[in-house]
Design a protein around this motif. Structure first.
Motif, PDB file in Angstrom:
ATOM      1  N   ASP A 143      45.003  51.434  26.817  1.00 27.83           N
ATOM      2  CA  ASP A 143      46.054  52.070  27.835  1.00 27.83           C
ATOM      3  C   ASP A 143      45.444  51.791  29.359  1.00 27.83           C
ATOM      4  O   ASP A 143      44.124  51.577  29.445  1.00 27.83           O
ATOM      5  N   ASP A 144      46.222  51.896  30.187  1.00 23.71           N
ATOM      6  CA  ASP A 144      45.789  51.717  31.754  1.00 23.71           C
ATOM      7  C   ASP A 144      44.773  52.809  32.101  1.00 23.71           C
ATOM      8  O   ASP A 144      43.859  52.380  32.717  1.00 23.71           O
ATOM      9  N   ARG A 163      41.267  51.633  31.011  1.00 25.93           N
ATOM     10  CA  ARG A 163      40.622  50.211  31.582  1.00 25.93           C
ATOM     11  C   ARG A 163      39.462  50.425  32.132  1.00 25.93           C
ATOM     12  O   ARG A 163      38.940  51.542  32.845  1.00 25.93           O
ATOM     13  N   ASN A 202      44.301  43.801  29.557  1.00 24.97           N
ATOM     14  CA  ASN A 202      45.953  44.188  29.838  1.00 24.97           C
ATOM     15  C   ASN A 202      46.523  43.384  28.861  1.00 24.97           C
ATOM     16  O   ASN A 202      46.151  42.476  28.096  1.00 24.97           O
ATOM     17  N   MET A 260      46.220  44.985  37.408  1.00 26.65           N
ATOM     18  CA  MET A 260      45.186  45.855  36.574  1.00 26.65           C
ATOM     19  C   MET A 260      44.524  46.824  37.150  1.00 26.65           C
ATOM     20  O   MET A 260      43.684  46.700  38.223  1.00 26.65           O
ATOM     21  N   ASP A 261      45.049  48.114  37.428  1.00 23.29           N
ATOM     22  CA  ASP A 261      44.286  49.278  38.084  1.00 23.29           C
ATOM     23  C   ASP A 261      43.236  49.970  37.324  1.00 23.29           C
ATOM     24  O   ASP A 261      43.459  49.856  36.167  1.00 23.29           O
ATOM     25  N   THR A 310      41.766  47.650  42.063  1.00 18.62           N
ATOM     26  CA  THR A 310      42.778  47.022  41.256  1.00 18.62           C
ATOM     27  C   THR A 310      42.538  45.385  41.272  1.00 18.62           C
ATOM     28  O   THR A 310      41.814  44.816  42.035  1.00 18.62           O
TER      29      THR A 310
END
Length: 433
Positions: A358-359, A362, A369, A400-401, A416
């Motif tokens: 999940d974000d 990360r 991602n 992608m953060d 990011t």
């Protein structure tokens, strides 16, 4: 899941592991992304129809049963290069000094070799040597995330002898034991300015090892009719164990070195599982020119996931984090082949893979991602016994953060990855005897 073996004191390794180096060990770009592109003609199809399309010996990588469709002796040699565009940009909440790391994956070459030999009308032997697991990241040494990682690499090369048997005119079954030789390496900076000590240059930690692991690929190929084939393949997991005494250098903080009195850590053991997979593919020939292809797949990244180790310290004590919260992923792809002329065939495909994290989970040592693949390529028959093929695949990960925080000291790396992409160019030749 990794564990820390307790042995005699190793002062420099102890000081690093005890005091907040952020020792994060994981597969660089592994989670959720297997490398479907190993140089074969299927490069240009985004994995569409991979378990059902038996046009050269490389099919044994996707479905061992496929080589039963190949006549005589065939040899396929391939090469490819992965060109990356993976760049980190610091966010407003970032609390670490340093630059943005540059392009962490400039290029990664690879090659593969496949051979098949028909024993009789029913049985075929094959062998493959290929690398379809692992990538690498290499940031600038003084980037903002250096206390999490500077370099991370895991490379797996598989050797797969294979046998396939055609039980009926419609049904073929294949099996191939898989022997993987894997190399793992990670490197990161040590913060000598922890716990009130300032103006000291960074130290360094390096961890690397190799290991062999074994698994098996099995599959079946079934002809529904003269124009339609269905392939179903299973790849078992491969267990790998890396074990090394971390090489720690230039630790000048006396408070860090004092931590050896609280921990007895000399050897770091990392257990990793290359995930098991299931792939279902279909190939349907519409007419003499067009063939439609599709694939659905599942990859068991949730078992691979508990491999992270982070040791972080404040004045209250030391903590360790091992749960990377990986989850299983799904793959879907559609493609087509168009026979332009008797000698020239054009391939095209689009594919999707869900993300293994999940974000919010990360990390910069493995910035994963969901991915989209756009692929195209061609196969050209030079003569009766020789084909040449080339292909290009765009692997798009997008923005992608990342918000990664030290568990005890509380400092955060924020930013990011923008417009992240991989470009895979491959080609090769197939000889038929």
């Amino acid at each position: 899941m990794p564990n820390l073996s307790h042995r005699r004191h190793h002062p420099r390794a102890l000081s690093a592991l005890a005091c907040g180096l952020g020792l994060a060990i994981s597969n660089a770009w592994g989670g959720g992304i297997l490398i479907y592109e190993a140089g074969q003609e299927g490069n240009g199809l985004a994995n569409a129809g991979a378990a059902a399309l038996a046009s050269d010996p490389s099919v044994l990588m996707s479905n061992p049963a496929g080589i039963a469709e190949l006549r005589g002796t065939q040899l396929s040699a391939n090469a490819q290069v992965i060109l990356g565009d993976i760049r980190f940009s610091r966010g407003s909440n970032n609390q670490f000094a340093g630059n943005e790391g540059g392009n962490s994956l400039e290029y990664l070459p690879g090659s593969s070799l496949f051979v098949s030999h028909q024993l009789d009308e029913r049985a075929t032997l094959g062998f493959g040597m290929y690398g379809n697991f692992g990538l690498a990241l290499d940031y600038d040494d003084d980037w903002a995330g250096r206390y999490f990682t500077q370099e991370a690499a895991v490379i797996g090369v598989s050797l797969q002898p294979t046998i396939a048997y055609q039980f009926t005119d419609d049904l073929s079954v294949g099996i191939g034991p898989r022997f993987m030789y894997a190399y793992y390496r990670t490197e990161m900076a040590i913060n000598n300015n922890l716990l009130g000590v300032t103006d000291r240059p960074d130290g360094q930690l390096e961890y690397k090892d190799t290991d062999w692991g074994t698994g098996v690929n099995v599959g079946l190929l079934y002809k529904l009719d003269a124009r339609t084939r269905i392939g179903l393949a299973y790849t078992s997991k491969i267990d790998l164990e890396f074990k090394d005494s971390p090489d720690v250098r230039k630790v000048s903080n006396p408070l860090l070195n004092a931590a050896l009195n609280r921990l007895d850590v000399d050897t770091l053991e990392l257990d990793m599982s290359v995930p098991q997979t299931v792939l279902l593919s279909i190939a349907h020939q519409l007419d003499d020119q067009w063939t439609l292809l599709g694939s659905l797949g599942w990859q068991d990244w949730s078992e691979f996931g508990d491999i992270g180790v982070e040791v972080d310290t404040d004045l209250a004590g030391t903590s360790r984090t091992v749960d990377r919260r990986y989850k299983d992923t799904w793959h879907a792809s559609l493609g087509a082949q168009y026979q332009v002329t008797r000698k020239l065939r054009w391939n095209m495909g689009v594919g999707y893979d869900s993300s293994a994290v999940d974000d919010k989970d990360r990390t910069v040592d493995n910035p994963m991602n969901e991915t989209w693949r756009l692929a195209t390529g061609f196969n050209y028959q030079v003569e009766e016994g020789l084909d040449l093929h080339m292909a290009y695949t765009l692997v798009w990960l997008g923005d992608m953060d990342v918000e990664q925080t030290k568990s005890r000291s509380g400092n955060s790396l924020s930013g990011t990855y923008r417009n992240t992409a991989l470009h895979i160019v491959g080609g090769g030749a197939t000889w038929r005897f």
